[in-house]
Design a protein around this motif. Structure first.
Motif, short mmCIF file in Angstrom:
data_model
loop_
_atom_site.label_atom_id
_atom_site.label_comp_id
_atom_site.label_asym_id
_atom_site.label_seq_id
_atom_site.Cartn_x
_atom_site.Cartn_y
_atom_site.Cartn_z
N GLU A 133 34.92 -38.55 -29.79
CA GLU A 133 35.01 -38.98 -31.19
C GLU A 133 36.48 -39.14 -31.53
O GLU A 133 37.26 -38.22 -31.29
N ASN A 134 36.86 -40.27 -32.07
CA ASN A 134 38.27 -40.57 -32.38
C ASN A 134 39.22 -40.26 -31.21
O ASN A 134 40.25 -39.63 -31.39
N GLY A 135 38.80 -40.67 -30.04
CA GLY A 135 39.68 -40.50 -28.88
C GLY A 135 39.75 -39.08 -28.33
O GLY A 135 40.51 -38.80 -27.41
N GLU A 136 38.95 -38.15 -28.91
CA GLU A 136 38.96 -36.75 -28.45
C GLU A 136 37.64 -36.42 -27.77
O GLU A 136 36.59 -36.86 -28.21
#
Ligand code: PBG
Length: 322
Positions: A133-136
């Motif tokens: 999610e969001n690059g994490e």
């Protein structure tokens, strides 16, 4: 010269060397990693890992039978699915490639121990080991999927579950999920100490699991850290791991030794794809004696304290051990 201590006395012949040898390798120590892909009649060599293949299930069964005849008792399976998605849903599908492979091997091959690698990276289209999610890479939602995967692997007949994605709390969650489904007898071999390593390069070709963005340093360990390895291992012991793993092996012999000394659980070490590829490549160039170097690496890993070694050399060397 009037020497009373002459250590060379015990090195003069192979018989005497064998008598005083401190460490020995046995095929019982080995776990043979195998990559299973979809289709039929497929035996596709990994270019950076000569002698290692993507195998369709029929070929996987043949390879496992042959390894069994060579004295290898245990295999660890990695699935290479045709279809991948953001949640890695084929990792926990009842008809996923790994689940089908486990069923086939357990049905067709007598007396073989099947370990299921438990991770999402081979099944996600982004190649990370969890949900993004969001690059994490999110921890807890990824752990839920691993637990689901573990139950589906146990239902398919896996003898041991080996979670490898380095999310916090994965052992506890997998233990709880297995127990809730009646699999309290299935042990967990935790990849407790797994470093963010350049030595995994060839595996990512074999499993088609290279991350599409970023890298794995946000969840795998920093190669500079050894004390942290003991904290990681302690957490997994508390959460109910039955066996611990250190990975890679040869560049981390000090860590294997430290884990061995601190904990009394069986310790395994994974001689990873890059370790294998380097030995094969230098051997092919004629720069080293491949078999001798491979055996020397394996004996060092055992001498450092590993009870169990996961190695791509398992079958090839099973009959050539010191
Ligand atoms: C993750 C996993 C990896 C390996 C085993 N399990 C790769 C990674 O973390 O990228 C590497 C094994 C090897 O290099 O031989 N599912």
């Amino acid at each position: 010269m009037n020497l009373t201590r002459r250590p060379r006395r015990l090195r003069r012949t192979e018989s005497i060397r064998a008598l005083v040898r401190e460490t020995k390798l046995s095929p019982d120590d080995f776990v043979y990693p195998l990559f299973v892909c979809e289709g039929q009649g497929i035996r596709r060599e990994i270019s950076s890992m000569p002698g290692v293949f993507n195998l369709s299930i029929d070929e996987l069964v043949r390879e496992t039978e042959a390894a069994r005849r060579d004295g290898i008792r245990s295999v660890i399976l990695f699935g290479v699915p045709d279809e991948k998605d953001a949640e890695g849903s084929k990792a926990y599908a009842e008809d996923g490639i790994t689940q089908q492979a486990i069923r086939a091997v357990k049905r067709e091959v007598k007396d073989v121990l099947v370990i299921a690698d438990n991770c999402l990276c081979e099944y996600t289209d982004h190649g990370h080991c969890g949900v993004i999610e969001n690059g994490e890479v999110l921890n807890d939602p990824s752990v839920d999927l691993l637990a689901r995967t573990a139950v589906s692997q146990a239902e398919a007949g896996a003898d041991i579950i080996a979670p490898s994605n380095m999310m916090d709390g994965f052992v506890q969650a997998i233990r709880a999920a297995l127990d809730a489904s009646g699999f309290e007898q299935i042990p967990i071999m935790s990849y407790a100490v797994k470093y963010a390593s350049g030595f995994y390069g060839p595996f990512r070709e074999a499993a088609q699991s290279a991350p599409q963005f970023g890298d794995r340093r946000g969840y795998q360990m920093d190669p500079a850290n050894a004390r942290e390895a003991l904290r990681e291992a302690a957490l997994d012991v508390e959460q109910g791991a039955d066996m611990l793993m250190v990975k890679p092996a040869l560049p981390y012999l000090d860590v294997i030794r430290a884990v061995r000394e601190r904990f009394d659980l069986p310790v395994s070490a994974y001689q990873v794809s890059g370790e294998y590829a380097m030995i094969k490549a230098a051997g092919r160039l004629g720069w080293i004696d491949e078999e001798r170097v491979a055996l020397e690496s394996l004996i060092s890993i055992k001498r450092a304290g590993a009870d169990i070694i996961l190695t791509y050399f398992a079958r090839e060397l099973a009959r050539k051990l010191w």
